[in-house]
Design a protein around this motif. Structure first.
Motif, mmCIF file in Angstrom:
data_model
loop_
_atom_site.group_PDB
_atom_site.id
_atom_site.type_symbol
_atom_site.label_atom_id
_atom_site.label_comp_id
_atom_site.label_asym_id
_atom_site.label_seq_id
_atom_site.Cartn_x
_atom_site.Cartn_y
_atom_site.Cartn_z
ATOM 1 N N ASN A 45 8.245 -10.449 -13.231
ATOM 2 C CA ASN A 45 8.283 -9.048 -12.812
ATOM 3 C C ASN A 45 7.127 -8.262 -13.416
ATOM 4 O O ASN A 45 6.487 -7.447 -12.737
ATOM 5 C CB ASN A 45 9.619 -8.423 -13.209
ATOM 6 C CG ASN A 45 10.791 -9.006 -12.438
ATOM 7 O OD1 ASN A 45 10.621 -9.525 -11.336
ATOM 8 N ND2 ASN A 45 11.987 -8.939 -13.005
ATOM 9 N N ALA A 46 6.857 -8.501 -14.701
ATOM 10 C CA ALA A 46 5.722 -7.823 -15.338
ATOM 11 C C ALA A 46 4.405 -8.263 -14.701
ATOM 12 O O ALA A 46 3.492 -7.454 -14.498
ATOM 13 C CB ALA A 46 5.715 -8.116 -16.840
ATOM 14 N N SER A 47 4.315 -9.558 -14.358
ATOM 15 C CA SER A 47 3.098 -10.061 -13.730
ATOM 16 C C SER A 47 2.838 -9.392 -12.394
ATOM 17 O O SER A 47 1.700 -8.993 -12.093
ATOM 18 C CB SER A 47 3.207 -11.576 -13.540
ATOM 19 O OG SER A 47 2.101 -12.081 -12.818
ATOM 20 N N TRP A 48 3.889 -9.236 -11.587
ATOM 21 C CA TRP A 48 3.690 -8.612 -10.278
ATOM 22 C C TRP A 48 3.347 -7.134 -10.411
ATOM 23 O O TRP A 48 2.641 -6.582 -9.554
ATOM 24 C CB TRP A 48 4.936 -8.804 -9.415
ATOM 25 C CG TRP A 48 5.017 -10.160 -8.811
ATOM 26 C CD1 TRP A 48 5.922 -11.144 -9.081
ATOM 27 C CD2 TRP A 48 4.134 -10.707 -7.829
ATOM 28 N NE1 TRP A 48 5.661 -12.269 -8.338
ATOM 29 C CE2 TRP A 48 4.571 -12.028 -7.551
ATOM 30 C CE3 TRP A 48 3.014 -10.216 -7.150
ATOM 31 C CZ2 TRP A 48 3.928 -12.851 -6.638
ATOM 32 C CZ3 TRP A 48 2.367 -11.045 -6.241
ATOM 33 C CH2 TRP A 48 2.831 -12.335 -5.990
ATOM 34 N N GLN A 49 3.810 -6.471 -11.456
ATOM 35 C CA GLN A 49 3.394 -5.087 -11.695
ATOM 36 C C GLN A 49 1.894 -5.010 -11.961
ATOM 37 O O GLN A 49 1.203 -4.126 -11.449
ATOM 38 C CB GLN A 49 4.175 -4.510 -12.873
ATOM 39 C CG GLN A 49 5.662 -4.321 -12.630
ATOM 40 C CD GLN A 49 6.375 -3.804 -13.861
ATOM 41 O OE1 GLN A 49 5.764 -3.233 -14.765
ATOM 42 N NE2 GLN A 49 7.680 -4.022 -13.931
ATOM 43 N N VAL A 50 1.404 -5.942 -12.757
ATOM 44 C CA VAL A 50 -0.034 -5.978 -13.047
ATOM 45 C C VAL A 50 -0.829 -6.284 -11.783
ATOM 46 O O VAL A 50 -1.847 -5.637 -11.493
ATOM 47 C CB VAL A 50 -0.326 -7.018 -14.144
ATOM 48 C CG1 VAL A 50 -1.829 -7.197 -14.330
ATOM 49 C CG2 VAL A 50 0.314 -6.602 -15.456
ATOM 50 N N MET A 51 -0.368 -7.266 -11.000
ATOM 51 C CA MET A 51 -1.090 -7.638 -9.782
ATOM 52 C C MET A 51 -1.100 -6.489 -8.773
ATOM 53 O O MET A 51 -2.100 -6.255 -8.090
ATOM 54 C CB MET A 51 -0.460 -8.881 -9.149
ATOM 55 C CG MET A 51 -0.438 -10.098 -10.061
ATOM 56 S SD MET A 51 -2.085 -10.554 -10.661
ATOM 57 C CE MET A 51 -1.654 -11.555 -12.085
ATOM 58 N N ALA A 52 0.009 -5.779 -8.684
ATOM 59 C CA ALA A 52 0.063 -4.638 -7.765
ATOM 60 C C ALA A 52 -0.909 -3.548 -8.194
ATOM 61 O O ALA A 52 -1.556 -2.910 -7.353
ATOM 62 C CB ALA A 52 1.485 -4.092 -7.697
ATOM 63 N N ALA A 53 -1.031 -3.331 -9.509
ATOM 64 C CA ALA A 53 -1.974 -2.333 -10.009
ATOM 65 C C ALA A 53 -3.410 -2.739 -9.691
ATOM 66 O O ALA A 53 -4.237 -1.902 -9.294
ATOM 67 C CB ALA A 53 -1.790 -2.150 -11.517
ATOM 68 N N LEU A 54 -3.730 -4.013 -9.847
ATOM 69 C CA LEU A 54 -5.077 -4.491 -9.507
ATOM 70 C C LEU A 54 -5.339 -4.377 -8.010
ATOM 71 O O LEU A 54 -6.431 -3.983 -7.584
ATOM 72 C CB LEU A 54 -5.239 -5.947 -9.952
ATOM 73 C CG LEU A 54 -5.334 -6.210 -11.453
ATOM 74 C CD1 LEU A 54 -5.351 -7.709 -11.727
ATOM 75 C CD2 LEU A 54 -6.573 -5.548 -12.040
ATOM 76 N N ASP A 55 -4.344 -4.723 -7.221
ATOM 77 C CA ASP A 55 -4.507 -4.660 -5.770
ATOM 78 C C ASP A 55 -4.697 -3.226 -5.298
ATOM 79 O O ASP A 55 -5.479 -2.959 -4.380
ATOM 80 C CB ASP A 55 -3.293 -5.291 -5.093
ATOM 81 C CG ASP A 55 -3.521 -5.532 -3.617
ATOM 82 O OD1 ASP A 55 -4.471 -6.251 -3.273
ATOM 83 O OD2 ASP A 55 -2.750 -5.001 -2.799
ATOM 84 N N ASP A 56 -3.990 -2.291 -5.922
ATOM 85 C CA ASP A 56 -4.161 -0.880 -5.565
ATOM 86 C C ASP A 56 -5.522 -0.348 -6.002
ATOM 87 O O ASP A 56 -6.107 0.509 -5.330
ATOM 88 C CB ASP A 56 -3.051 -0.041 -6.204
ATOM 89 C CG ASP A 56 -1.683 -0.347 -5.617
ATOM 90 O OD1 ASP A 56 -1.635 -0.910 -4.504
ATOM 91 O OD2 ASP A 56 -0.663 -0.053 -6.273
#
Length: 688
Positions: free
Chosen positions: A117-128
């Protein structure tokens, strides 16, 4: 608390360590140390065990006792699948932070849900932060971003005079970055591009910290391999830039086994070749090389000691020309011929700091498979494996619900993998360990439960299917067993409400006898940028094909309209339970036309109201209804009659085998309806 986090902390998994904070690293504690080794290096260290799930319940209808009766043996011979279980994974009660006693590995399983879950938060921030650049999620704590287009845009804007502060951005980025060799952004174009890459790296780290409060280390280079190695050189919460001109200097001190791809068996094989080369010079050099290889410790980017990356050049000399099909361009040492040609080509590129791998965007599309596996001590009774299949099924169901919410996709198949130990008593005897897999279709009940967000129901359906398949394979092929796992694969887009073909037609355009496949279209606000209101068809336009269309009868009370729309929505949206669909149908059936009713089976299949064929609820059923709409449109405009919906049943058999669907040529003049209008309607009628 902050005082707890500021101390020496390590994340424990069973008797090993999988993560260490920087205060503990200063004492020499590393990943993959044992708990006892870490205690000796840092007596005051605190261990926190990773979360676990398990304490597997007994499957209903299965006796776990050791006693075996003749009746039990006869049941096993029949290979009857056990009854469905009801199991909800629960987190283990939190142990005191200072306790290093691990849970029972034979009854518990590690859960990495917090990390994912923490990883996907980071990936979403990078993608945004980089919507127009490829973002690749390489692992739970590693990502790549290709900022080539961003750099090109800044440089192009600088040439046009649109960006006046490029030099200022470069200065700030280099002030935040470490380097192997100082860059010359004003003298070299490649260094200037890297400096701008450092600017975007700082932007990415700032975006992640703003949204998640996680700090990151970054690496900037012209390829993925150098960028990964650079990210490990200047930690924590910093970034490093590596230019092509600094590769030789970096390779002189970089451990060879820290290079991606050389940390495992291939690295060991390369080390053996290097030792053989040294031994060929002298026995003393050979012993020195062997002791040097043994001095290496650690894994991955944290590897220390051993041969340096510069040692790879010893594999390529002028001693043997053209060996292995490389020609005179790449000379290979005779002792390196034990490596295959493809590996030698790759090692040659690595020795020069070259890497051709591209950044593959996958944050928006997700991984190819979602897995849940468990390794355990040898189990001789299949009931023990059934227990772990229960745990894995429920864990996988939770992850699939999260995956569907995040990526709007759903799997069509599940692959079950099992590892069977050697068994001389089976026929034929199994002499070695065998790992095999078997794929089965996602059960209809599981698909409906996933669409509803029902983790428990999806887990039970997966459990029943997985245990049944395991029993069907038979004990002679699966037991004794030491590993089992489930992997959801073959993902497709999840059905979307209002995705029927008739959404492309404005209200009032369809002929009066043509039923819609998705129900009434949503009302559009007067100021909406995309209006679905009916417009006057232009002369000679597409509207000429619907000249016979008349306005629909919109009379009737509002309650009847709402109930009709509710039935249409429920029949195409698998996110509603079958019970709700039946209740709506029961309340409104007397008031509805015959063509608007649909029958939903208990396993997520829907019966077509037009032809009675059963199709899977969701995308397959919607596609079948779209074919009816297209065919009715074709009939209304005198299109060729061989364009008919394909009434395919759930088992893949064609309901009307007499209709081959082959196009028959017709000689129709220019004034006929068949040649012009029929061809356009055929585009709508073709099955996509």
């Amino acid at each position: 608390t902050l005082s707890f986090l500021s101390g020496q902390v390590a994340v424990q998994q069973w008797h090993g360590i999988i993560a260490v904070n920087y205060p503990a690293r200063s004492f020499g504690v590393k990943r993959h140390n044992t708990v006892e080794e870490a205690k000796q290096l840092c007596p005051g260290i605190t261990f926190v065990h990773v979360e676990t799930i398990g304490d597997v319940p007994v499957v209903e209808g299965v006796d776990d006792g050791e006693a075996e009766t003749e009746t039990d043996k006869s049941k096993e011979d029949k290979e009857e699948p056990p009854k469905r279980s009801r199991y909800v994974p629960t987190d283990e009660p939190k142990a005191p932070p200072t306790s290093s006693a691990p849970p029972d590995r034979e009854t518990r399983k590690v859960s990495l849900s917090r990390y994912r879950n923490a990883s996907w938060q980071v990936m979403a921030a990078l993608d945004d932060a980089f919507p127009n650049s490829p973002v690749e999620r390489a692992s739970v704590d590693e990502a790549y971003v290709d900022v080539t287009s961003e750099v090109d845009s800044l440089l192009l804007g600088e040439e046009k005079g649109e960006h006046w502060d490029v030099n200022g951005q470069i200065t700030k980025a280099l002030a935040l970055s470490g380097t192997v060799r100082p860059l010359d952004p004003n003298g070299r174009t490649s260094d200037r591009r890297l400096a701008l890459g450092a600017f975007f790296c700082a932007k990415a780290r700032a975006a992640v910290f703003e949204k998640t409060k996680y700090t990151m280390s970054g690496g900037v280079a012209h390829n993925k391999m150098l960028a990964k190695l650079a990210s490990a050189k200047n930690k924590p919460n910093k970034q490093t830039v590596v230019s092509v001109s600094s590769v030789t200097e970096m390779w002189a001190s970089l451990p060879m086994r820290s290079i991606p791809g050389l940390g495992g068996k291939l690295g060991e094989k390369v080390e053996s070749v290097l030792i053989a080369l040294a031994t060929r010079v002298s026995a003393v050099d050979g012993k020195h090389a062997e002791s040097r290889a043994k001095s290496g410790t650690g894994t991955g980017s944290a590897y220390e000691g051993g041969f340096t990356a510069e040692s790879l050049n010893l594999l390529f000399t002028d001693e043997t020309k053209g060996t292995g099909g490389f020609g005179n361009a790449s000379n290979v040492n005779v002792h390196a011929v034990s490596l295959d040609a493809k590996t030698l080509v790759w090692l040659r590129c690595v020795s020069r700091g070259e890497c051709a791998l591209a950044v593959t965007p996958n944050v928006r599309s997700g991984v190819k498979s979602v897995t849940a596996f468990k390794s355990f001590k040898v189990l001789h009774a299949k009931e023990g494996v059934h227990k772990w299949l229960t745990v894995l099924s429920h864990e996988l169901a939770v992850r699939l619900v999260e995956d569907r919410t995040r990526l709007r996709r759903t799997p069509r198949a599940v692959r079950m993998e099992y590892r069977a130990e050697a068994n001389l008593n089976c026929q034929p005897p199994r002499l070695t360990v065998e790992t095999k897999s078997k794929t089965f279709k996602v059960p209809d009940a599981c698909a409906v439960a996933l669409a509803c967000g029902d983790c428990l129901g999806a887990g039970e359906a997966l459990t029943h299917a997985a245990v049944t398949l395991f029993c069907q394979i038979g004990e002679q092929h699966t037991m004794p067993c030491t590993r089992v796992g489930l992997a959801a694969c073959d993902f497709v887009a999840a059905p979307v409400i209002g995705a029927g073909i008739d959404r492309f037609f404005a209200a009032g355009i369809l002929p009066p006898g043509v039923p819609t496949s998705t129900g009434s279209l949503p009302a559009t606000a007067p100021n909406s940028p995309v209006s679905l209101r009916a417009k006057e068809p232009k002369k000679g336009g597409l509207g000429m094909f619907f000249k016979k269309a008349e306005a629909r009868d919109v009379s009737g009370d509002d309650s009847k309209k709402k109930k009709t729309a509710a039935i249409a929505d429920a029949s195409r949206d698998t996110s509603r339970l079958d019970e709700k669909v039946r209740s709506i149908l029961a309340d409104t059936e007397p008031e509805l036309p015959k063509d608007d009713t649909q029958t939903t089976s208990a396993f997520g299949s829907v019966q077509c109201p037009r032809c009675g064929v059963l199709t899977a609820a969701g995308q397959e059923h919607q596609s079948h209804l779209d074919e009816h709409v297209a065919f009715d449109l074709a009939k209304e405009t005198h299109a060729p009659q061989h364009f008919r919906p394909n009434p395919t049943s759930r088992d893949g058999q064609t309901a009307n085998p007499g209709n081959t669907g082959k196009r028959r040529k017709k000689n129709v003049g220019r004034d006929g309806d068949e040649e012009g209008k029929g061809y356009i309607m055929a585009l709508f009628a073709k099955k996509m």
